[in-house]
Structures are given as C-alpha cells and as structure tokens.
Motif scaffolding. Structure first.
Motif, PDB file in Angstrom:
ATOM      1  N   PRO A  35       0.817  -1.222   0.000  1.00  0.00           N
ATOM      2  CA  PRO A  35       0.000   0.000   0.000  1.00  0.00           C
ATOM      3  C   PRO A  35       0.855   1.279   0.000  1.00  0.00           C
ATOM      4  O   PRO A  35       0.476   2.273  -0.608  1.00  0.00           O
ATOM      5  N   ALA A  36       2.011   1.230   0.674  1.00  0.00           N
ATOM      6  CA  ALA A  36       2.896   2.396   0.678  1.00  0.00           C
ATOM      7  C   ALA A  36       3.398   2.675  -0.737  1.00  0.00           C
ATOM      8  O   ALA A  36       3.415   3.829  -1.188  1.00  0.00           O
ATOM      9  N   ILE A  41       3.181   5.732  -5.841  1.00  0.00           N
ATOM     10  CA  ILE A  41       2.899   5.733  -7.282  1.00  0.00           C
ATOM     11  C   ILE A  41       1.739   6.690  -7.578  1.00  0.00           C
ATOM     12  O   ILE A  41       1.780   7.446  -8.541  1.00  0.00           O
ATOM     13  N   GLY A  42       0.717   6.659  -6.738  1.00  0.00           N
ATOM     14  CA  GLY A  42      -0.423   7.556  -6.910  1.00  0.00           C
ATOM     15  C   GLY A  42      -0.039   9.017  -6.788  1.00  0.00           C
ATOM     16  O   GLY A  42      -0.504   9.860  -7.555  1.00  0.00           O
ATOM     17  N   ILE A  43       0.830   9.333  -5.825  1.00  0.00           N
ATOM     18  CA  ILE A  43       1.279  10.718  -5.647  1.00  0.00           C
ATOM     19  C   ILE A  43       2.096  11.164  -6.858  1.00  0.00           C
ATOM     20  O   ILE A  43       1.908  12.272  -7.368  1.00  0.00           O
ATOM     21  N   VAL A  44       2.987  10.299  -7.320  1.00  0.00           N
ATOM     22  CA  VAL A  44       3.790  10.625  -8.503  1.00  0.00           C
ATOM     23  C   VAL A  44       2.881  10.815  -9.708  1.00  0.00           C
ATOM     24  O   VAL A  44       3.033  11.770 -10.479  1.00  0.00           O
ATOM     25  N   LEU A 128      -7.072   8.381  -7.997  1.00  0.00           N
ATOM     26  CA  LEU A 128      -7.556   7.037  -7.668  1.00  0.00           C
ATOM     27  C   LEU A 128      -6.512   6.177  -6.960  1.00  0.00           C
ATOM     28  O   LEU A 128      -6.801   5.564  -5.930  1.00  0.00           O
ATOM     29  N   LEU A 129      -5.319   6.098  -7.505  1.00  0.00           N
ATOM     30  CA  LEU A 129      -4.301   5.232  -6.910  1.00  0.00           C
ATOM     31  C   LEU A 129      -3.868   5.721  -5.530  1.00  0.00           C
ATOM     32  O   LEU A 129      -3.681   4.919  -4.620  1.00  0.00           O
TER      33      LEU A 129
END
Length: 188
Positions: A35-36, A41-44, A128-129
């Motif tokens: 999850p981390a 990946i979502g933030i990037v 979303l991610l």
C-alpha cells in the motif's frame, strides 16, 4: 489512459476484496509495503497530471484521502485476525462489503461535487491510486498493532522470513514492550 486506470483500480479492488473475503495468511510486506508503494505511485501520478493542481483540487483530494483513510480504519477493525499454523491469518466478514460500496459511492459523489466546483484534477482519475493506497495503509495501521499485541507473527515472505518478526516473537519481547525497552527488540 483514464479508462485503463479505472480498469486497473477496479481489478485491484476486486482482487483485494476476494482475497480478504476468502481469508489468507497475512504477510507484512503485502499488508504494509505494497500500500505504501501504491500511495507513492499515486502521488507521482498525481504530480504528472497535465492539468494544473489548484487549491480547490487539493481540498477535494484531501477530503477523498480522509474518506479513504476512515474507511480503511473501519475495515481494519472489522477484519478477523487469528493464528493458524503459528502465523497471522486474516479474513473480512461478508458484511464488510458495504464499506467498499459506501466508499465507491462516496468517491463518485465527491467527484461530481468536485467537478461542479471546478476541481477537475480531483474529479479525474488522477487521485484514484493515491486514495486506494491511503485506504490500504489505514487498514494496515489498524491491523498491524492488533497483530503485534496478539503476538502472532506475520506469515513468512517468499524468502522464508517473516516481516517485522522481531516485534511479535516472544513473551520476553512483550515484557520489554510493556516496560518500554525496545532497544533489544530492534538489535536482532
């Protein structure tokens, strides 16, 4: 690209739901590290958005993150944890499906409201991610302390070692934890 991301998130959610409903040995890396990584990946991915991230976008993304974390905490409290063959086993009750349904409906509603306020990045698939990662991290934040308190180690990883096994390995460690003396636990 957006359709592919939506399909990927739906596939991830379906996979997570199926595994949790069936129950499985809990591995620390899958519970905590994956999850981390998903969150990062979502933030990037969010940072690579072609649209400008306005203050209203940040507010709606933050609201979505708080919603995701709240649902994750609730999911973490609902998960049944037990020791099977000496390792941690977790299973979500079927009634936990309403949390996923509520999370999805709330996320769609939040997207519609965000779009109405001109928060086009927040209303897109970009967050979303990161929100899914935050949801999973929040669940892990509840499950991990419960597992440590129970003294049941996570299931072994592929290399045969149990992630963070030093935190749940013995009664001696529990007495050190109760006394606040953690130095010896982390020297292993």
């Amino acid at each position: 690209m957006d359709v592919l991301k939506i399909v990927a998130v739906i596939a991830i959610i379906g996979y997570v739901i199926a595994r949790q409903l069936l129950g499985e040995p809990l591995r620390g890396k899958r519970l905590i590290l994956m999850p981390a990584v998903l969150t990062v990946i979502g933030i990037v991915d969010l940072g690579k958005s072609t649209q400008h991230l306005a203050g209203v976008d940040i507010a709606f993304i933050a609201a979505s993150a708080v919603l995701a974390a709240g649902v994750g905490v609730w999911q973490g409290t609902m998960m049944r944890l037990e020791s099977r063959e000496g390792v941690l086993w977790g299973q979500m009750p079927a009634r936990s499906l309403w949390l996923w349904a509520g999370f999805i409906v709330a996320r769609i509603a939040l997207n519609l409201v965000a779009n109405g306020f001109g928060a086009h990045v927040a209303a897109s698939t970009a967050p979303l991610l990161v929100t899914l990662g935050i949801n999973r991290l929040a669940q892990a934040a509840v499950i991990a302390p419960r597992a440590f308190a129970a003294g049941v180690p996570f299931a072994p990883e592929e290399d045969g070692k149990s992630f963070l096994s030093g935190l749940t390995s013995s009664e001696q460690d529990h007495s050190k934890l109760a006394k606040g003396d953690l130095r010896d636990m982390f020297r292993r």
